[in-house]
Design an enzyme around this catalytic site. Structure first.
Site, short mmCIF file in Angstrom:
data_model
loop_
_atom_site.label_atom_id
_atom_site.label_comp_id
_atom_site.label_asym_id
_atom_site.label_seq_id
_atom_site.Cartn_x
_atom_site.Cartn_y
_atom_site.Cartn_z
N TYR A 15 -4.67 13.73 -14.11
CA TYR A 15 -5.73 12.84 -14.01
C TYR A 15 -7.17 13.44 -13.66
CZ TYR A 15 -1.54 10.39 -12.23
OH TYR A 15 -0.46 10.23 -11.86
N CYS A 20 2.77 29.35 -15.70
CA CYS A 20 2.25 29.84 -16.94
C CYS A 20 1.76 28.71 -17.91
CB CYS A 20 3.53 30.28 -17.52
SG CYS A 20 3.82 31.86 -16.87
N GLU A 21 0.45 28.08 -17.48
CA GLU A 21 0.17 26.89 -17.85
C GLU A 21 -1.32 27.18 -17.58
OE1 GLU A 21 2.40 24.48 -19.03
OE2 GLU A 21 1.07 22.98 -19.70
N TYR A 52 1.58 10.93 -3.75
CA TYR A 52 1.72 11.52 -5.18
C TYR A 52 1.63 13.00 -5.17
CZ TYR A 52 1.34 6.53 -5.78
OH TYR A 52 1.30 4.98 -5.49
N ARG A 104 -1.53 16.44 -9.95
CA ARG A 104 -2.72 15.07 -10.24
C ARG A 104 -4.02 15.65 -10.69
NH1 ARG A 104 -4.84 12.45 -6.71
NH2 ARG A 104 -4.67 10.66 -7.88
N PRO A 135 0.93 -1.13 0.02
CA PRO A 135 0.13 0.04 -0.04
C PRO A 135 0.76 1.33 0.02
CG PRO A 135 0.13 -0.87 2.13
CD PRO A 135 0.90 -2.01 1.20
N ARG A 156 -0.70 4.82 -1.27
CA ARG A 156 -1.60 5.76 -1.13
C ARG A 156 -2.41 5.80 0.19
NH1 ARG A 156 -4.22 8.43 -5.50
NH2 ARG A 156 -3.70 6.56 -6.80
N1 LLP Z 1 2.98 -1.64 -5.78
C1 LLP Z 1 3.27 -1.28 -7.28
C2 LLP Z 1 4.08 -2.25 -8.05
C3 LLP Z 1 2.79 -0.19 -7.82
O1 LLP Z 1 3.07 -0.08 -9.04
C4 LLP Z 1 2.02 0.54 -7.04
C5 LLP Z 1 1.66 2.15 -7.57
C6 LLP Z 1 2.00 0.28 -5.71
C7 LLP Z 1 2.43 -0.76 -4.89
C8 LLP Z 1 0.97 1.32 -4.88
O2 LLP Z 1 -0.02 1.55 -5.35
P1 LLP Z 1 -1.29 2.43 -4.11
O3 LLP Z 1 -1.30 1.65 -2.95
O4 LLP Z 1 -0.23 3.65 -3.86
O5 LLP Z 1 -2.39 2.98 -5.13
N2 LLP Z 1 0.70 8.73 -9.58
C9 LLP Z 1 -0.59 8.05 -9.53
C10 LLP Z 1 -0.60 6.66 -8.99
C11 LLP Z 1 0.52 5.75 -9.61
C12 LLP Z 1 0.68 4.40 -8.95
C13 LLP Z 1 1.61 3.58 -9.55
N3 LLP Z 1 1.85 2.51 -8.98
C14 LLP Z 1 -1.66 8.94 -8.82
O6 LLP Z 1 -1.18 10.14 -8.42
O7 LLP Z 1 -2.73 8.54 -8.53
#
Ligand code: LLP
Length: 432
Positions: free
Chosen positions: A335, A362-363, A391, A331, A292, A294
């Site tokens: 997204y 500037c965007e 993130y 973000r 985990p 996020r």
């Molecule tokens: N493990 C792997 C192999 C991953 O690629 C990721 C996230 C995680 C764990 C952790 O996932 P989480 O629990 O945080 O969802 N930048 C994007 C999120 C990209 C996630 C990439 N991989 C955002 O801001 O939403």
């Protein structure tokens, strides 16, 4: 009242985080400012860990995905919780090492690890290298041989589950840059080659089906598919895989309307699936890892900004411009992610308007959000954007040569700096 449980309002009508007045934080440390609540981070780690103890007899490990948010202090906190770490670059690994992290609990990820990264990972003695492709497997075999060590590896598998639709499908997802596909036989071939390698030890398989997922069903399905693969490796290659890494991706509440499944329920249901599938397939119950990111970091954080201009365009919209933007939170531009915002010094008032919060780059697309319910905001007010702990800092850039904000940790009424504010001098640090 607010999306994250650590946020409250004090007698002055100001927003508080971890018992501290956010307006005072803004005065003391300046804006923009990232604020992380240590208690929330520790609680999330403990909830994941105790769920594994409760529902899977402790036969598992939580590895915080440091791509969500990493700095020395975060690594120290995670290490002190006794959980593991997922790193995805030499920089994340270096940060962990410098923080004194137990490297045997680190998993090294990435779809295109460089030779330098592989060498450093082997030198550091990381617990797992999660191998993404055959070229990497062969390069790692060579590196481990040269360094007279044996690399413990997992194979990154695409289980063919699309977690971003409710009606998830099992056959898609071959089109991903990450890992080996099951459907094409590519994953099995990789396992065969890995078993034949002398300097790598294939101990596990890994999958990660996506991020910000609210449902548990796709995780259950992924676990089943992965256990089927473990059984296939055992049957056809006579090789026992003892570890199953199910990745991260657990959704969090960015808005009050969001309703993610509690992670205890996820662990409970997935543990049940693993136990019953193992019996059905006649394989031993694997050690389980989850990653985990996020869900540990995001709810713990907020970003504080100061309002500069207020621009009302009659019949169109009201722009509230703040002193940060896409540089510290890309973000929305990436997204169209949604956030809750609060005027920190008017937190007890009604959110009477719907506004666009704009950054200072500037965007035109440099926005924190559109149509955001907010108290009437004017120049000089402090705006808090909630649940920005993941993130945001980790994806921050110096676009427009804007220095990055500092990170402050709070804990039960105390605050301390964890990352200093960048200065214009930092901006030219590597220029020659
Ligand atoms: N493990 C792997 C192999 C991953 O690629 C990721 C996230 C995680 C764990 C952790 O996932 P989480 O629990 O945080 O969802 N930048 C994007 C999120 C990209 C996630 C990439 N991989 C955002 O801001 O939403």
């Amino acid at each position: 009242m607010f999306v994250s449980e650590n946020l409250n309002v004090n007698k002055k009508g100001h927003l508080t985080i971890g018992g501290i007045d956010t307006v005072d934080l803004a005065v003391q440390y300046g804006t923009p400012l990232y604020v992380m609540d240590e208690v929330m981070i520790r609680n999330a780690c403990r909830r994941f860990k105790s769920s594994i103890d409760k529902y899977y007899g402790g036969k598992g490990m939580v590895c915080y995905a440091s791509k969500a948010f990493s700095c020395l202090e975060m690594c120290r906190i995670i290490n002190s919780e006794g959980i593991g770490l997922d790193v995805v670059s030499i920089g994340e690994l270096y940060t962990a090492v410098k923080a004194g992290f137990d490297t045997s609990k680190i998993g090294f990820h990435g779809n295109n690890k460089t030779d330098e990264e592989l060498e450093y990972a082997v030198d550091c003695g990381v617990g797992h290298i999660i191998v993404d492709n055959i070229s990497e497997l062969l390069r790692l075999e060579k590196t481990a041989e040269e360094k007279k060590s044996k690399a413990r590896i997992m194979l990154r598998i695409k289980p063919g589950i699309d977690a971003h639709t409710h009606d998830f499908v099992k056959t898609g997802q071959i089109d991903s840059k990450f890992g080996f596909a099951l459907e094409t036989g590519e994953a099995f071939e990789a396992a065969k080659q890995a078993v034949e390698c002398e300097n790598v030890d294939l101990v596990g398989v890994h999958c990660h089906i996506g991020s910000q997922i609210f449902d548990i069903a796709p995780f259950e399905e992924a676990a089943k598919v992965m256990l089927g693969f473990i059984a296939e490796i055992k049957d056809k290659l006579g090789h026992e895989i003892s570890e199953l890494n199910l990745g991260g991706g657990f959704g969090i509440k960015y808005l009050n309307s969001h309703d993610p499944a509690p992670f205890e329920t996820y662990i409970e249901r997935v543990s049940e699936v693993v136990r019953s599938e193992c019996v059905a397939l006649g394989i031993a119950q694997p050690f389980i890892l989850i990653e985990p990111g996020r869900s540990i970091a995001a709810p713990a954080g907020i970003t504080l900004y100061k309002v500069g201009a207020r621009k009302e365009i009659p019949g169109i919209r009201t722009y509230i411009s703040v002193d940060g933007g896409m540089g510290d939170n890309p973000r929305y531009i990436l997204y169209q992610s949604e956030y809750e915002a609060v005027v920190a010094n008017k937190a007890s008032e009604e959110r009477s308007e719907k506004v666009t919060i704009a950054g200072k780059c500037c965007e035109s697309g440099d926005l924190i959000g559109e149509n955001m319910p907010l108290q009437h905001a004017e120049s000089g007010d402090i705006i808090a954007v909630c649940a920005t702990g993941a993130y945001n800092y980790s994806m921050a850039s110096n676009y427009n040569r804007i220095p990055k904000p500092p990170v402050v940790f709070v804990n039960n009424g105390e605050s301390r700096i964890a990352v200093k504010r960048e200065t214009p001098e930092d901006i030219i640090r590597n220029d020659v």
